[in-house]
Design an enzyme around this catalytic site. Structure first.
Site, mmCIF file in Angstrom:
data_model
loop_
_atom_site.group_PDB
_atom_site.id
_atom_site.type_symbol
_atom_site.label_atom_id
_atom_site.label_comp_id
_atom_site.label_asym_id
_atom_site.label_seq_id
_atom_site.Cartn_x
_atom_site.Cartn_y
_atom_site.Cartn_z
ATOM 1 N N CYS A 149 3.252 1.004 -28.551
ATOM 2 C CA CYS A 149 2.879 0.764 -27.101
ATOM 3 C C CYS A 149 3.981 -0.004 -26.612
ATOM 4 O O CYS A 149 4.024 -0.210 -25.480
ATOM 5 C CB CYS A 149 1.578 0.171 -26.995
ATOM 6 S SG CYS A 149 1.426 -1.363 -27.718
ATOM 7 N N GLU A 174 3.445 -7.195 -33.869
ATOM 8 C CA GLU A 174 4.874 -7.198 -32.746
ATOM 9 C C GLU A 174 5.398 -8.523 -33.587
ATOM 10 O O GLU A 174 6.349 -9.228 -32.815
ATOM 11 C CB GLU A 174 4.415 -7.383 -31.511
ATOM 12 C CG GLU A 174 3.250 -8.271 -31.343
ATOM 13 C CD GLU A 174 2.842 -8.408 -29.828
ATOM 14 O OE1 GLU A 174 3.646 -7.924 -28.905
ATOM 15 O OE2 GLU A 174 1.675 -8.787 -29.636
ATOM 16 N N HIS A 209 0.908 -1.016 0.104
ATOM 17 C CA HIS A 209 -0.100 0.065 -0.080
ATOM 18 C C HIS A 209 1.061 1.338 -0.003
ATOM 19 O O HIS A 209 0.527 2.235 -0.801
ATOM 20 C CB HIS A 209 -0.856 -0.097 1.202
ATOM 21 C CG HIS A 209 -1.820 1.373 1.366
ATOM 22 N ND1 HIS A 209 -2.860 1.404 0.773
ATOM 23 C CD2 HIS A 209 -1.632 2.215 2.333
ATOM 24 C CE1 HIS A 209 -3.195 2.821 1.096
ATOM 25 N NE2 HIS A 209 -2.460 3.175 2.054
ATOM 26 N N ASP A 241 8.331 -7.089 -28.500
ATOM 27 C CA ASP A 241 8.326 -8.308 -29.127
ATOM 28 C C ASP A 241 8.852 -8.254 -30.495
ATOM 29 O O ASP A 241 9.532 -9.132 -30.865
ATOM 30 C CB ASP A 241 6.813 -9.145 -29.292
ATOM 31 C CG ASP A 241 6.623 -9.744 -27.868
ATOM 32 O OD1 ASP A 241 7.501 -10.386 -27.511
ATOM 33 O OD2 ASP A 241 5.406 -9.503 -27.435
HETATM 34 C C1 PEP Z 1 5.238 -5.414 -27.176
HETATM 35 O O1 PEP Z 1 5.458 -6.704 -27.214
HETATM 36 O O2 PEP Z 1 5.754 -4.387 -27.218
HETATM 37 C C2 PEP Z 1 4.157 -5.041 -25.998
HETATM 38 C C3 PEP Z 1 3.663 -3.830 -25.702
HETATM 39 O O3 PEP Z 1 3.701 -6.189 -25.447
HETATM 40 P P1 PEP Z 1 4.235 -6.794 -23.856
HETATM 41 O O4 PEP Z 1 5.365 -6.114 -23.655
HETATM 42 O O5 PEP Z 1 2.993 -6.978 -23.116
HETATM 43 O O6 PEP Z 1 4.597 -8.373 -24.537
HETATM 44 MG MG MG Z 2 4.049 -8.102 -26.960
#
Ligand code: PEP
Ligand code: MG
Length: 568
Positions: A500, A429, A187, A453
């Site tokens: 992302c 990816e 927490h 990835d």
């Molecule tokens: C990625 O592969 O860039 C991604 C955002 O997914 P994760 O890191 O959750 O595999």
């Molecule tokens: Mg990924």
């Protein structure tokens, strides 16, 4: 004499102030046996104490997501029949007084969950102790010490900090925490991250060594607290703090701005989140939306496949919190290194190239349908977009589209609201998705590049293997060319591409990615303001020229060094 203590980093940052030593009153438990005549009065006493604490909880208003979650957890425990029945039977059958019955019940419950092999649940043992202590105060008529009036800016040192301690804390005056107990997900850590102040936990017996009132420096980046620092150290840290504060001030001014580059390209800077607490922090830090909600955490923290209803509530809350800003929710990305306690994955030679993510979802369609239905229903409450992980073929996308269309038919029939135009995009990816980008974009509403990835699969370099970590580098032109190709194909089709993976949060790469044509950056929320700051001062066309030079380079080292040079 200066003394330095080291613990576990729970929240980063630096603070300098006098220490406020927060200690708790010792509670002496009355162990006297009662007679049968006292059963009714002792039972009544514990019920009143529970009622009184329940009322206190009901009166707590204006709570953060974390505090709300704790309030609900405490209320659930207070009304748990097992909790009440165990105390009552200790009173009526074992003739224990109310205090002893409560104390024993809480200790037994804590012992059970502390013994579980689950870090998350183990730390929830703190909630049980906290509830027990608060009810005990009520039983004994003690008004507990609290942190509501600190009087001056302070660093709090304590054995531990419970949710009740922090719920009415004088937040204006708290500059940092150092606690003897607690782990990364405790927490104290969550509260400190929400408040954006440094915190160090797991300091063992620090609170016994402190008298209170000492001047101290807490360095959340190193995980240290320096008590009674010398002049030189104070000077050094004063400088660091000044720089941090100046940067913070500048970033505070840009964090909520809409980003347009100097030549007018609009960019969204969004956040990656794993739960609603992350979202609350991201909103405070100025996110333009969420570019990646990793829903696997909902599954990993549960002891069963989360039901449609359970998921619906979470997605709906997130959509409402974002007030119409985009919320990209990734469907279950499990397998590889991410397992579930309640599901047996097949034994595989190479799970990273195996039964995972969209492959598993299309195989266990009922699990997939629960999530997609929850997402469709929640889409009526905000700007939800759905994103599929680990896609390698058009077929996977079309199969998913068919499931979504069937679910929509069913919802229409039942008159359940959803967004008819719900966007369905994919993460790019895998090399297959890059190569087939022109075909995939016909059926996908958007792309989001998962560089974590993508880097490992384009370069054939395991992202978790230390031996070859020098080769794992998204600045490798092979990865950069893949990124460029993905963005180009989406733009040709009149669609957009976000990113992302962690590369989107590497502020060294912000201008390069702008030059490659990226439309949306989605990163950990502490990077949002800095990315916005860079992009607001950049020119897309100029960066495009620079990016083209980088794309023509022969190796990662040359590319990365050129980017560093260019940023100077
Ligand atoms: C990625 O592969 O860039 C991604 C955002 O997914 P994760 O890191 O959750 O595999
Ligand atoms: Mg990924």
């Amino acid at each position: 004499m200066a003394k330095e203590y080291k613990g576990i980093i729970a929240s980063t940052g630096i603070a300098m102030a006098n220490i406020f030593l927060f200690t708790r009153e010792e509670i002496k438990i009355n162990k006297d046996k009662i007679s049968k005549d006292d059963i009714a009065s002792q039972t009544d006493k514990i019920k009143k104490a529970i009622d009184s604490y329940t009322k206190d909880l009901d009166n707590r208003k204006d709570l953060s997501q974390e505090e709300l979650k704790i309030k609900e957890a405490h209320k659930e425990l207070l009304s748990d029949p097992y909790f009440i029945d165990t105390i009552s039977s200790k009173i009526s059958e074992e003739l224990k007084n109310a205090e002893l019955a409560l104390d024993e019940t809480v200790k037994e419950m804590v012992a059970v969950i502390s013994g579980l092999d689950d870090e998350y649940l183990k730390e929830r043992a703190d909630d049980y102790k906290d509830v027990g202590r608060q009810v005990m105060y009520k039983l004994k008529g003690i008004i507990p010490k609290d942190l509501s009036k600190l009087g001056e800016k302070s660093i709090i040192v304590s054995k531990e900090l419970t949710p009740s301690d922090t719920s009415n804390m004088d937040k204006e005056n708290v500059l940092g925490f150092a606690t003897d107990l607690g782990g990364k997900t405790s927490h104290t850590s969550i509260i400190a991250q929400t408040l954006d102040i440094p915190a160090i936990v797991g300091m063992r017996d620090l609170s016994n060594k402190i008298e209170g009132g000492e001047f101290a420096i807490i360095d959340g980046n190193l995980g240290t607290i320096i008590v009674d620092p010398d002049e030189k150290t104070i000077d050094e840290y004063s400088k660091k703090l000044k720089e941090i504060e100046e940067k913070k001030k500048r970033l505070e001014e840009v964090k909520d701005r809409e980003v347009r580059t100097s030549d007018g390209k609009k960019i969204e800077v969004s956040a990656n989140i794993g739960n609603l607490d992350d979202l609350e922090i991201a909103i405070k830090r100025g996110c333009d939306g969420v570019g990646l909600f990793r829903t696997e955490f909902i599954y990993m923290e549960s002891d069963h496949f989360p039901t449609e209803e359970e998921q619906f509530e979470i997605y709906k809350k997130a959509a409402i919190m974002l007030e119409g800003k985009p919320l990209i929710i990734r469907t279950l990305d499990i397998g590889g290194d991410k397992g579930l306690n309640y599901f047996e994955f097949p034994k595989e030679e190479n799970p990273f190239l195996g039964y995972r993510a969209i492959r598993l979802c299309l195989d266990k369609v009922d699990i997939f349908k629960d999530q997609l239905r929850a997402l469709l229903r929640a889409s009526a409450f905000g700007n939800i977009k759905v994103m599929l992980p680990y896609v390698i073929s058009v077929d996977e996308l079309l199969k998913t589209r068919k499931i979504v269309e069937d679910l929509k038919d069913d919802l229409r029939e039942k008159n359940i609201a959803f967004n008819e135009d719900l966007n369905l995009g994919i993460m790019v990816e895998t090399p297959a998705a890059v190569i087939m980008a022109d075909k995939l974009i016909k059926y996908a509403d958007f792309f989001s590049i998962g560089t974590n990835d993508l880097t490992q699969y384009v370069l054939a370099v395991d992202r978790g293997n230390d031996l070859i970590s020098n080769l794992y580098n998204p600045y490798n032109p092979a990865v950069l060319r893949a990124i460029k190709h993905i963005i180009e194909e989406s733009h040709k089709a009149g669609k957009w591409t976000g990113m992302c993976g962690q590369f989107a949060g590497d502020t060294k790469a912000s201008k390069l990615l702008l030059g490659l044509g990226l439309d949306e950056y989605s990163a950990s929320s502490n990077k949002i303001a800095e990315i916005k700051d860079i992009l607001l001062k950049s020119n897309q066309k100029e960066e495009e020229k620079f990016a083209n030079k980088i794309l023509d380079m022969e190796d990662a080292k040359q590319a990365e060094e050129s980017v560093e040079e260019h940023n100077k």
